[in-house]
Scaffold this active site. Structure first.
Site, PDB file in Angstrom:
ATOM      1  N   GLY A 468       0.813  -1.209   0.000  1.00  0.00           N
ATOM      2  CA  GLY A 468       0.000   0.000   0.000  1.00  0.00           C
ATOM      3  C   GLY A 468       0.841   1.250   0.000  1.00  0.00           C
ATOM      4  O   GLY A 468       0.322   2.364  -0.072  1.00  0.00           O
ATOM      5  N   GLN A 633       3.050   8.612   3.329  1.00  0.00           N
ATOM      6  CA  GLN A 633       3.480   7.700   4.405  1.00  0.00           C
ATOM      7  C   GLN A 633       3.869   8.463   5.657  1.00  0.00           C
ATOM      8  O   GLN A 633       3.613   8.006   6.771  1.00  0.00           O
ATOM      9  CB  GLN A 633       4.686   6.883   3.953  1.00  0.00           C
ATOM     10  N   GLY A 697      14.150   4.738   3.824  1.00  0.00           N
ATOM     11  CA  GLY A 697      12.927   4.065   4.296  1.00  0.00           C
ATOM     12  C   GLY A 697      12.049   5.032   5.076  1.00  0.00           C
ATOM     13  O   GLY A 697      12.533   5.827   5.877  1.00  0.00           O
ATOM     14  N   GLU A 700       8.181   3.435   8.947  1.00  0.00           N
ATOM     15  CA  GLU A 700       8.030   3.398  10.408  1.00  0.00           C
ATOM     16  C   GLU A 700       8.495   4.686  11.087  1.00  0.00           C
ATOM     17  O   GLU A 700       7.938   5.110  12.093  1.00  0.00           O
ATOM     18  CB  GLU A 700       8.783   2.190  10.985  1.00  0.00           C
TER      19      GLU A 700
HETATM   20 MO1  MOS Z   1       6.895  -3.606   9.800  1.00  0.00          MO
HETATM   21  S1  MOS Z   1       6.225  -3.704  11.749  1.00  0.00           S
HETATM   22  O1  MOS Z   1       8.481  -4.029   9.921  1.00  0.00           O
HETATM   23  O2  MOS Z   1       5.897  -4.506   8.873  1.00  0.00           O
END
Ligand code: MOS
Length: 735
Positions: A468, A633, A697, A700
């Site tokens: 996604g 994101q 990245g 997160e």
């Molecule tokens: Mo993520 S919690 O590394 O999918």
């Protein structure tokens, strides 16, 4: 201008909004039948027996699978991605909601109706449901970070140094169980083909890792991975709960084998709370001290993670990792311990470790800054780590100073008056808080194939998956940028285990892992085309003298369509497959992304209600390949963090161990009205020491630190320090 980085629309957007993007449960598989899970109603004990006559008499029922007749799986453990969760292999119940039977019928309604008629007799025991009641029975994890490092670390002598600090803080922070709840629940269609001994298993399965699913299912059923195919072109969100292969997928394959028909198993929203992991509760004891100069002299972070019973496996929430590396401090100790409860196995959830760990770390930093009378941003700058103090290596790149500066500027941090309760908006208390964010830059090996036809049409094929986040789009951009074609000429194929192998889409690593493979394969194709052009017309021309544009090689004195190059060689396309992995020399650097989070809250002093009214996050996430999907994101991560700060918690009944809010109406999450305008700033940064695309990245990083920024703002507004998430009205009413 390169197409890389451009904020283009996602190339799969049209498919998604028109409903033609096909998710696992939507595949048409002729002859499919339906499976429904039956879950335990006790939290601990033994199954004595089943009463199945009523269910078996129901129309359309094909099989009722229980531990008494389930296929004995040749292997339950081994593959690191394999979940050792209950797979109907024995009669022991270790948590409330554990799968104890599977009912298969010709329609979903009939399977659901029959499942309701299954009766289970138990000998019930006393479940352990509160981690805080058994904290003294904590144990050392055996496979911390999959065994890549010990669970504890220490530098200097934090216990002695603590007493040298002018300001000392000892505090315990608690974060709750959270469940991921992506829009698409776990779903699998499993089909076996071929004669005994040569069976092949195909699963249409929603997952963050098609390769890992292939390996796990092969191991569990004792067949070669080449005989398992996993198909997953679209994923309706994962956030970590689709990283491992959970029981429903295995049970679907088992059921399909037992009834000799393809079986579809889609779990219910309630079952999402007991079937596929969750972010475990943590209790974190921090002991920090700083000198009157504002320099940290001691940091001790003891992290306790709530676990299932050890028989199900092991998962540690690595809460202490940011504490090891984020600040320059000579005396640091970090420990990680597990506390067994009668719950299902926890797992990774967006920024596992960092999200709850950073809440404790960055709350404590705020408490120390306040005690020292130093501005929270200034306090962090005084302890800025120029190199990684834990690994003892330089950072591959670090633009955290710029994050603080740009974030503070955009937020208007300078208008904050230091004292708590010193800012108001009419009757409301206003608070401004901040926190630091960090997340490691991960990378794993990946393969990719790129093919260009004589017309310039480009195919990128890689066994990754788009969870996604925009993988289809940024891989198209990557190939287009090398091959000099519009993105519209590029087709990207993902989500099939027959494609070149790619790693799990977790740890925010997809762009950094898969991107370099696509880049290398596209560069190989370009080199092949340039070699043809050199052979035919520009002998010895360096790459710099040639370029590709819309299917034409442009050389020093003219143009050569690739169609001509290929026609002369009887080719209709040129193809290359490449493998990309980090070079050993890259390990001399410590690789992390960073960010600075700024929140403004408004608290109703009578009702204790907290609203986040303004938010700025500034992020050093390396080179962003698509400013639109990237920014999306970042904003999504911040919203996730606001949920963590103020709403999200899975509540477990202390008597029975049953999840009591196992639906989205009672599991609170932010809706649009809870989310203010969010400014997500992409701080200029490029990290080519981590990977050739310079990406760090994004998945997160943006949620790390949000909960602390909000909690710190709540303290600034009210003078109340809330150390237990989520922050509730009860914590603040009539302050
Ligand atoms: Mo993520 S919690 O590394 O999918």
């Amino acid at each position: 201008m390169s197409i890389l980085g451009q904020p283009i629309d996602r190339i799969d957007g049209r498919q998604k909004v028109t409903g033609t993007a096909r998710y696992a449960a939507e595949f048409f598989v002729p002859g499919v039948v339906h499976a429904v899970l039956v879950e335990s109603t006790i939290g601990a004990g033994q199954i004595i027996g089943f009463e199945l006559a009523g269910a078996q008499k129901m129309p359309g029922v094909l099989a009722i699978i229980t531990p008494q007749n389930a296929i004995r799986l040749p292997m339950q453990k081994g593959s690191p991605q394999t979940v050792h969760a209950p797979l109907l292999q024995d009669m022991t119940v270790v948590y409330n909601g554990q799968h104890v039977a599977v009912v298969v019928a010709d329609t979903l309604d009939r399977a659901t109706a029959a499942a309701a008629k299954v009766r289970v007799q138990y000998q019930a025991g006393e479940p352990v449901t509160r981690m805080e009641a058994v904290l003294d029975q904590a144990y050392v994890p055996k496979h911390f970070r999959n065994g890549t490092r010990p669970p504890d670390s220490r530098r200097g002598d934090p216990d002695t140094a603590f007493f040298t600090g002018a300001v000392r803080l000892e505090a315990t922070y608690v974060t709750p169980i959270e469940n991921h709840n992506p829009m698409e629940p776990h779903a699998t269609i499993a089909r076996w083909d071929g004669p005994a001994g040569q069976e092949r298993l195909t699963v249409w399965h929603t997952t963050q890792g098609i390769s890992a699913t292939q390996t796990s299912l092969a191991a569990l059923f004792g067949i070669d991975p080449s005989r398992v195919r996993v198909i997953c072109p679209f994923v309706g969100g994962g956030f970590g709960c689709k990283g491992a292969t959970w029981p429903p997928a295995v049970l679907a394959a088992m059921a399909a084998k037992m009834v000799g028909r393809p079986v579809k198993l889609v779990i219910t929203r309630a079952q999402m709370f007991t079937s596929n992991g969750y972010r475990p509760q943590t209790v974190q004891k921090l002991r920090f001290a700083a000198g009157s100069d504002g320099r940290l002299v001691s940091m001790r972070h003891d992290g306790f993670t709530q676990m299932s019973m050890p028989v199900l496996g092991e998962y540690s929430e690595p809460v202490g990792l940011p504490t090891e590396m984020l600040y320059d401090c000579d005396n640091v100790a970090v420990t990680h311990r597990l506390v067994a409860t009668n719950a299902s196995l926890p797992t990774y959830m967006r920024a596992p470790g960092e999200a709850p760990g950073d809440f404790a770390l960055e709350s404590a930093m705020d408490e120390l800054a306040a005690a020292l009378g130093i501005d929270p941003v200034e306090f962090r700058l005084r302890n800025y780590a120029e190199s990684d103090p834990h690994e003892g290596k330089p950072f591959a790149s670090k633009a955290l100073r710029a994050c603080y500066a740009m974030g503070a500027e955009a937020f208007g941090w300078s208008r904050r008056t230091p004292a708590p309760r010193s800012m108001r908006d009419g009757a409301y208390l206003v608070g401004l808080g901040m926190a630091t964010s960090t997340y490691p830059t991960n990378r794993s090996p990946a393969d990719a194939r790129v093919r260009v036809t004589d017309r310039g049409a480009t195919l990128v094929a890689v066994g990754s998956q788009d969870i996604g986040t925009g993988t289809y789009t940024v891989m198209a951009q990557t190939a287009a940028s090398v091959l000099g074609v519009p993105v519209g000429w590029v087709r990207v194929q993902l989500g099939d285990s027959t494609l070149p192998k790619a790693p799990v889409s977790g740890g925010s690593q997809t762009v950094a892992s898969v991107g370099p493979a696509v880049l290398a394969a596209a560069q190989s194709v370009r080199t092949k085309l340039f070699d043809m052009a050199r052979a035919d017309r520009w002998p010895g021309a360096p790459d710099a003298a040639l370029r590709l544009q819309n299917g034409v090689v442009i050389g020093p004195d003219g143009r050569l369509p690739i169609a001509e190059l290929m026609a002369r060689r009887n080719l209709d396309s040129v193809e290359a497959t490449e493998h990309a992995a980090a070079a050993p020399a890259d390990s001399q650097y410590s690789k992390h992304a960073f960010g600075a989070q700024f929140a403004e809250v408004r608290v109703d002093p009578e009702l204790g209600e907290v609203r986040v009214v303004r938010y700025v996050g500034a992020f050093d996430c390396g080179h962003v390949l698509n400013a639109k999907t990237g920014r999306s994101q970042l904003i999504g991560g911040i919203v996730y963090g606001i949920g963590m700060a103020l709403m999200e918690a899975t509540h477990v009944d202390e008597e029975t161990g049953r999840v009591v809010n196992s639906n989205i109406s009672e599991y609170l999450m932010p809706v649009n009205a809870d989310v203010p305008a969010i400014a997500a700033i992409i701080v200029p940064s490029d990290d080519t020491r981590s990977n050739p695309l310079g990406a760090k990245g994004i998945g997160e990083l943006p949620m790390v630190g949000v909960a602390a920024a909000v909690a710190n703002a709540v303290w600034h507004a009210t003078g109340v320090r809330v150390r237990r998430l989520p922050i509730r009205v009860e914590d603040l009413i009539a302050v």
